[in-house]
Design a protein around this motif. Structure first.
Motif, PDB file in Angstrom:
ATOM      1  N   LEU A   1       0.847  -1.185   0.000  1.00 40.70           N
ATOM      2  CA  LEU A   1       0.000   0.000   0.000  1.00 40.70           C
ATOM      3  C   LEU A   1       0.883   1.235   0.000  1.00 40.70           C
ATOM      4  O   LEU A   1       1.556   1.539   0.956  1.00 40.70           O
ATOM      5  CB  LEU A   1      -0.882  -0.003   1.250  1.00 40.70           C
ATOM      6  N   VAL A   2       0.904   1.946  -1.099  1.00 39.76           N
ATOM      7  CA  VAL A   2       1.734   3.140  -1.237  1.00 39.76           C
ATOM      8  C   VAL A   2       0.814   4.324  -1.448  1.00 39.76           C
ATOM      9  O   VAL A   2       0.043   4.366  -2.396  1.00 39.76           O
ATOM     10  CB  VAL A   2       2.694   3.021  -2.431  1.00 39.76           C
ATOM     11  N   LEU A   3       0.884   5.288  -0.553  1.00 38.50           N
ATOM     12  CA  LEU A   3      -0.028   6.409  -0.615  1.00 38.50           C
ATOM     13  C   LEU A   3       0.542   7.586  -1.406  1.00 38.50           C
ATOM     14  O   LEU A   3      -0.171   8.523  -1.716  1.00 38.50           O
ATOM     15  CB  LEU A   3      -0.359   6.878   0.806  1.00 38.50           C
ATOM     16  N   ALA A   4       1.834   7.539  -1.689  1.00 42.02           N
ATOM     17  CA  ALA A   4       2.447   8.656  -2.400  1.00 42.02           C
ATOM     18  C   ALA A   4       1.994   8.683  -3.851  1.00 42.02           C
ATOM     19  O   ALA A   4       2.077   7.698  -4.549  1.00 42.02           O
ATOM     20  CB  ALA A   4       3.962   8.543  -2.336  1.00 42.02           C
ATOM     21  N   LEU A   5       1.519   9.823  -4.301  1.00 41.57           N
ATOM     22  CA  LEU A   5       1.077  10.001  -5.679  1.00 41.57           C
ATOM     23  C   LEU A   5       1.924  11.060  -6.363  1.00 41.57           C
ATOM     24  O   LEU A   5       2.567  11.871  -5.724  1.00 41.57           O
ATOM     25  CB  LEU A   5      -0.400  10.421  -5.717  1.00 41.57           C
ATOM     26  N   SER A   6       1.911  11.045  -7.673  1.00 38.92           N
ATOM     27  CA  SER A   6       2.674  12.048  -8.405  1.00 38.92           C
ATOM     28  C   SER A   6       1.847  13.303  -8.589  1.00 38.92           C
ATOM     29  O   SER A   6       0.625  13.293  -8.437  1.00 38.92           O
ATOM     30  CB  SER A   6       3.077  11.490  -9.771  1.00 38.92           C
ATOM     31  N   GLY A   7       2.517  14.363  -8.971  1.00 37.57           N
ATOM     32  CA  GLY A   7       1.804  15.608  -9.228  1.00 37.57           C
ATOM     33  C   GLY A   7       1.959  16.576  -8.080  1.00 37.57           C
ATOM     34  O   GLY A   7       2.371  16.216  -6.992  1.00 37.57           O
ATOM     35  N   CYS A   8       1.598  17.805  -8.324  1.00 36.74           N
ATOM     36  CA  CYS A   8       1.662  18.795  -7.261  1.00 36.74           C
ATOM     37  C   CYS A   8       0.591  19.846  -7.492  1.00 36.74           C
ATOM     38  O   CYS A   8       0.075  20.019  -8.584  1.00 36.74           O
ATOM     39  CB  CYS A   8       3.046  19.456  -7.223  1.00 36.74           C
TER      40      CYS A   8
ATOM     41  N   CYS B   1      -0.260  10.849   7.791  1.00 35.10           N
ATOM     42  CA  CYS B   1       0.967  10.214   7.299  1.00 35.10           C
ATOM     43  C   CYS B   1       1.994   9.974   8.393  1.00 35.10           C
ATOM     44  O   CYS B   1       2.739   8.981   8.339  1.00 35.10           O
ATOM     45  CB  CYS B   1       1.574  11.039   6.168  1.00 35.10           C
ATOM     46  N   ASP B   2       2.058  10.863   9.382  1.00 28.71           N
ATOM     47  CA  ASP B   2       2.996  10.654  10.479  1.00 28.71           C
ATOM     48  C   ASP B   2       2.680   9.356  11.218  1.00 28.71           C
ATOM     49  O   ASP B   2       3.586   8.635  11.655  1.00 28.71           O
ATOM     50  CB  ASP B   2       2.957  11.835  11.458  1.00 28.71           C
ATOM     51  N   GLN B   3       1.391   9.051  11.358  1.00 32.45           N
ATOM     52  CA  GLN B   3       0.983   7.815  12.022  1.00 32.45           C
ATOM     53  C   GLN B   3       1.076   6.612  11.083  1.00 32.45           C
ATOM     54  O   GLN B   3       1.307   5.481  11.513  1.00 32.45           O
ATOM     55  CB  GLN B   3      -0.463   7.935  12.514  1.00 32.45           C
ATOM     56  N   ALA B   4       0.889   6.862   9.788  1.00 33.75           N
ATOM     57  CA  ALA B   4       0.857   5.775   8.813  1.00 33.75           C
ATOM     58  C   ALA B   4       2.242   5.232   8.474  1.00 33.75           C
ATOM     59  O   ALA B   4       2.373   4.061   8.084  1.00 33.75           O
ATOM     60  CB  ALA B   4       0.175   6.249   7.533  1.00 33.75           C
ATOM     61  N   LYS B   5       3.267   6.042   8.611  1.00 35.74           N
ATOM     62  CA  LYS B   5       4.607   5.655   8.154  1.00 35.74           C
ATOM     63  C   LYS B   5       5.070   4.283   8.654  1.00 35.74           C
ATOM     64  O   LYS B   5       5.473   3.422   7.854  1.00 35.74           O
ATOM     65  CB  LYS B   5       5.622   6.731   8.547  1.00 35.74           C
ATOM     66  N   PRO B   6       5.037   4.006   9.971  1.00 35.58           N
ATOM     67  CA  PRO B   6       5.521   2.691  10.424  1.00 35.58           C
ATOM     68  C   PRO B   6       4.658   1.535   9.930  1.00 35.58           C
ATOM     69  O   PRO B   6       5.145   0.421   9.743  1.00 35.58           O
ATOM     70  CB  PRO B   6       5.480   2.803  11.954  1.00 35.58           C
ATOM     71  N   GLN B   7       3.381   1.811   9.690  1.00 35.63           N
ATOM     72  CA  GLN B   7       2.484   0.749   9.212  1.00 35.63           C
ATOM     73  C   GLN B   7       2.741   0.430   7.745  1.00 35.63           C
ATOM     74  O   GLN B   7       2.714  -0.733   7.331  1.00 35.63           O
ATOM     75  CB  GLN B   7       1.026   1.168   9.429  1.00 35.63           C
ATOM     76  N   ILE B   8       3.002   1.460   6.946  1.00 31.47           N
ATOM     77  CA  ILE B   8       3.324   1.243   5.541  1.00 31.47           C
ATOM     78  C   ILE B   8       4.643   0.468   5.430  1.00 31.47           C
ATOM     79  O   ILE B   8       4.788  -0.423   4.593  1.00 31.47           O
ATOM     80  CB  ILE B   8       3.416   2.592   4.796  1.00 31.47           C
ATOM     81  N   GLN B   9       5.595   0.784   6.306  1.00 35.51           N
ATOM     82  CA  GLN B   9       6.868   0.059   6.335  1.00 35.51           C
ATOM     83  C   GLN B   9       6.650  -1.397   6.743  1.00 35.51           C
ATOM     84  O   GLN B   9       7.254  -2.323   6.174  1.00 35.51           O
ATOM     85  CB  GLN B   9       7.831   0.727   7.313  1.00 35.51           C
ATOM     86  N   LYS B  10       5.773  -1.598   7.707  1.00 38.62           N
ATOM     87  CA  LYS B  10       5.501  -2.953   8.185  1.00 38.62           C
ATOM     88  C   LYS B  10       4.903  -3.804   7.076  1.00 38.62           C
ATOM     89  O   LYS B  10       5.230  -4.985   6.924  1.00 38.62           O
ATOM     90  CB  LYS B  10       4.540  -2.881   9.375  1.00 38.62           C
ATOM     91  N   ARG B  11       4.021  -3.209   6.295  1.00 38.42           N
ATOM     92  CA  ARG B  11       3.407  -3.923   5.177  1.00 38.42           C
ATOM     93  C   ARG B  11       4.454  -4.267   4.110  1.00 38.42           C
ATOM     94  O   ARG B  11       4.463  -5.361   3.559  1.00 38.42           O
ATOM     95  CB  ARG B  11       2.295  -3.074   4.559  1.00 38.42           C
ATOM     96  N   ALA B  12       5.334  -3.322   3.823  1.00 41.94           N
ATOM     97  CA  ALA B  12       6.381  -3.564   2.827  1.00 41.94           C
ATOM     98  C   ALA B  12       7.272  -4.726   3.255  1.00 41.94           C
ATOM     99  O   ALA B  12       7.634  -5.593   2.448  1.00 41.94           O
ATOM    100  CB  ALA B  12       7.216  -2.301   2.623  1.00 41.94           C
ATOM    101  N   ASN B  13       7.616  -4.766   4.532  1.00 42.28           N
ATOM    102  CA  ASN B  13       8.448  -5.853   5.046  1.00 42.28           C
ATOM    103  C   ASN B  13       7.722  -7.196   4.944  1.00 42.28           C
ATOM    104  O   ASN B  13       8.333  -8.213   4.610  1.00 42.28           O
ATOM    105  CB  ASN B  13       8.829  -5.585   6.500  1.00 42.28           C
TER     106      ASN B  13
END
Length: 238
Positions: free
Chosen positions: A15-22, A37-49
């Protein structure tokens, strides 16, 4: 044997929340994105692992090892999804149209996906690793279930990723695409291009492993046994 699960990740497992564009970042959009996102960061890392664990055991021949790795990975993803649901709830309704409904739907879908992953864990735990054929057949059923759940997972936060809110989230470090911190096993040579985000994390370790284990083996078995035999036959006839 675990290739079935690695292949099921081809739809973009992490699950990657980063999108392109500005775009112009309003204070409300940026504040909400930062809070989530501050709270999501460790969870996104956990999923990647967790996804890397599945991919890195794809070439293993020991059913018990595959079973343990996949069981842990599914539980980790389930825990991460529940934590992401709490992060959405904690951040509150996003500053978008029907924000309260967007928040409620995201929390509901993330919790439902977490429950589905726990169902996969139970399914894997119930397999018999002492019978390789039955285990392989059972793993196919798990892979089929994983394919369906991955679609649910990607849709869970899709509304949050739209428009200016998604672009604001893309600028937050916590929502950037992670790199799996689980070292892949050297035996990971045969996993079939897992693709998308999970595949990107696996590629650096796959290429060096593929060539020593597969290509030289083919040359060693084909060329020495066939070519010299042909030449000796020709010599006799001449």
């Amino acid at each position: 044997m675990n290739k079935k699960l690695a292949a099921a990740l081809s739809g973009g497992a992490v699950l990657v929340l980063a999108l392109s564009g500005c775009s112009d970042e309003g204070d409300k959009m940026g504040d909400w994105a930062r809070a989530f996102c501050d709270q999501a960061k460790p969870q996104i890392q956990k999923r990647a692992n967790a996804h890397q664990i599945i991919i890195s055991t794809a070439a293993d021949s020991k059913p018990a090892e595959i079973q343990a790795a996949d069981s842990k990975a599914f539980q980790d993803i389930a825990d991460a999804d529940r934590a992401l649901a709490k992060a959405v709830e904690s951040a509150g309704a996003p500053p978008v149209e029907n924000g309260e409904k967007v928040k409620t739907d995201a929390v509901k879908e993330l919790n439902a996906t977490a429950a589905a992953y726990e169902g996969l864990k139970k399914q894997v735990d119930a397999l018999d690793p002492t019978n390789q054929q039955k285990f392989a057949d059972g793993l196919q059923g798990v892979a089929d279930g994983l394919t369906k759940i991955e679609k649910m997972d990607q849709a869970a936060l899709s509304k949050l990723e739209e428009g200016e809110l998604g672009q604001a989230m893309a600028k937050q470090p916590g929502c950037q695409k992670p790199t799996a911190s689980v070292p892949p096993k050297t035996a990971d040579t045969a996993s079939p291009q897992p693709g998308a985000a999970a595949g990107d994390a696996a590629k650096p370790s796959e290429q060096p492993a593929d060539k020593p284990s597969e290509k030289p083996a083919e040359k060693a078995t084909e060329k020495p046994s066939e070519k010299p035999a042909e030449k000796s036959a020709e010599a006799k006839t001449e």
